[in-house]
Scaffold this motif. Sequence first.
Motif, PDB file in Angstrom:
ATOM      1  N   ILE A 176       0.840  -1.205   0.000  1.00  0.00           N
ATOM      2  CA  ILE A 176       0.000   0.000   0.000  1.00  0.00           C
ATOM      3  C   ILE A 176       0.872   1.250   0.000  1.00  0.00           C
ATOM      4  O   ILE A 176       0.638   2.186  -0.772  1.00  0.00           O
ATOM      5  N   ASP A 177       1.884   1.278   0.875  1.00  0.00           N
ATOM      6  CA  ASP A 177       2.749   2.456   0.973  1.00  0.00           C
ATOM      7  C   ASP A 177       3.480   2.731  -0.337  1.00  0.00           C
ATOM      8  O   ASP A 177       3.734   3.888  -0.693  1.00  0.00           O
ATOM      9  N   HIS A 178       3.814   1.657  -1.059  1.00  0.00           N
ATOM     10  CA  HIS A 178       4.531   1.814  -2.331  1.00  0.00           C
ATOM     11  C   HIS A 178       3.605   2.330  -3.429  1.00  0.00           C
ATOM     12  O   HIS A 178       4.081   2.877  -4.434  1.00  0.00           O
ATOM     13  N   HIS A 179       2.295   2.175  -3.239  1.00  0.00           N
ATOM     14  CA  HIS A 179       1.332   2.560  -4.281  1.00  0.00           C
ATOM     15  C   HIS A 179       0.366   3.643  -3.810  1.00  0.00           C
ATOM     16  O   HIS A 179      -0.734   3.772  -4.352  1.00  0.00           O
ATOM     17  N   LEU A 180       0.766   4.437  -2.833  1.00  0.00           N
ATOM     18  CA  LEU A 180      -0.135   5.452  -2.289  1.00  0.00           C
ATOM     19  C   LEU A 180      -0.621   6.437  -3.349  1.00  0.00           C
ATOM     20  O   LEU A 180      -1.747   6.938  -3.268  1.00  0.00           O
ATOM     21  N   ALA A 181       0.216   6.732  -4.329  1.00  0.00           N
ATOM     22  CA  ALA A 181      -0.166   7.710  -5.353  1.00  0.00           C
ATOM     23  C   ALA A 181      -1.105   7.113  -6.390  1.00  0.00           C
ATOM     24  O   ALA A 181      -1.661   7.842  -7.220  1.00  0.00           O
TER      25      ALA A 181
END
Length: 281
Positions: free
Chosen positions: A166-171
Amino acid sequence: MALLDIRAATLGEEYVAHAHDHHQLILATRGTTELSIEGRGDRITGSRGCLIPCGRHHDYRGDGRNRTFVLDIPATSLPALRDGEAIERLFERPRFFSVPPRLNRLAASLMQQLECCPALHSEIAALLLRALYLHLESQPLSEDTGAALGPGLRERLDLGRLDAWIDHHLADEIRVEQLAALCALSAGHFHACFRELTGMTPLAYVQRRRLDHARTLVTHSGLSLGHIASLVGFRDQGSFSRAYRRCFEVSPSVARRESHTLASFGQEHRSIGQAKAAEST
């Protein structure tokens, strides 16, 4: 508001959280919407609908491609409706329910009629509500499908791995299907198991993680609020600010100003301390 207020809508991808002073029926003819009522979530599709009693907090996010009936029913109008008392019982508590193919076909036909003849909106609303009542009166009130988590499922629902992804794909747009695939589960099974494990729906969990990261950037970086909004996955600064305020009860601009004020106060206090120390020597 009229006795029955119905509209055909496409629920967008923006996360929305609110409560209102009327009962609400949500029924889709196509597409998907992730919806949670006071922590209990499900997916609204052509085969799944929900009843939201007035005053109950709920949040949702659509896929931007759905077609959805939203039927608002003021509690004060129920005595004037046919089967008003029975319909009122349907809204005694939040409820997700199965939609059989025949009811979905009726809803799709009524949606076409509503779009072609909006003046018939009251008659269409009454017909849809009547059809739903007849369908649900013979169904068990509870359709909960609680997911008991055994050791194997707990291992597959690796929150550390999910958090990192999730953190890697927040954008980016994050969908339940993507998270479910990481755990080798179907979207529906993952949704139920995740809620059982965390007490939150995947949608609410991702939204909170976006906002937690945003709070760090708001208070510890000089990035513009619009840039921060894009970095954590919001389409525009306005939707970001509204979500931030709902979550933290303060707007991001005020949070940044307060953070800077505290930082300035701390720096001033340290400077005074250093000056006094120098004088004493």
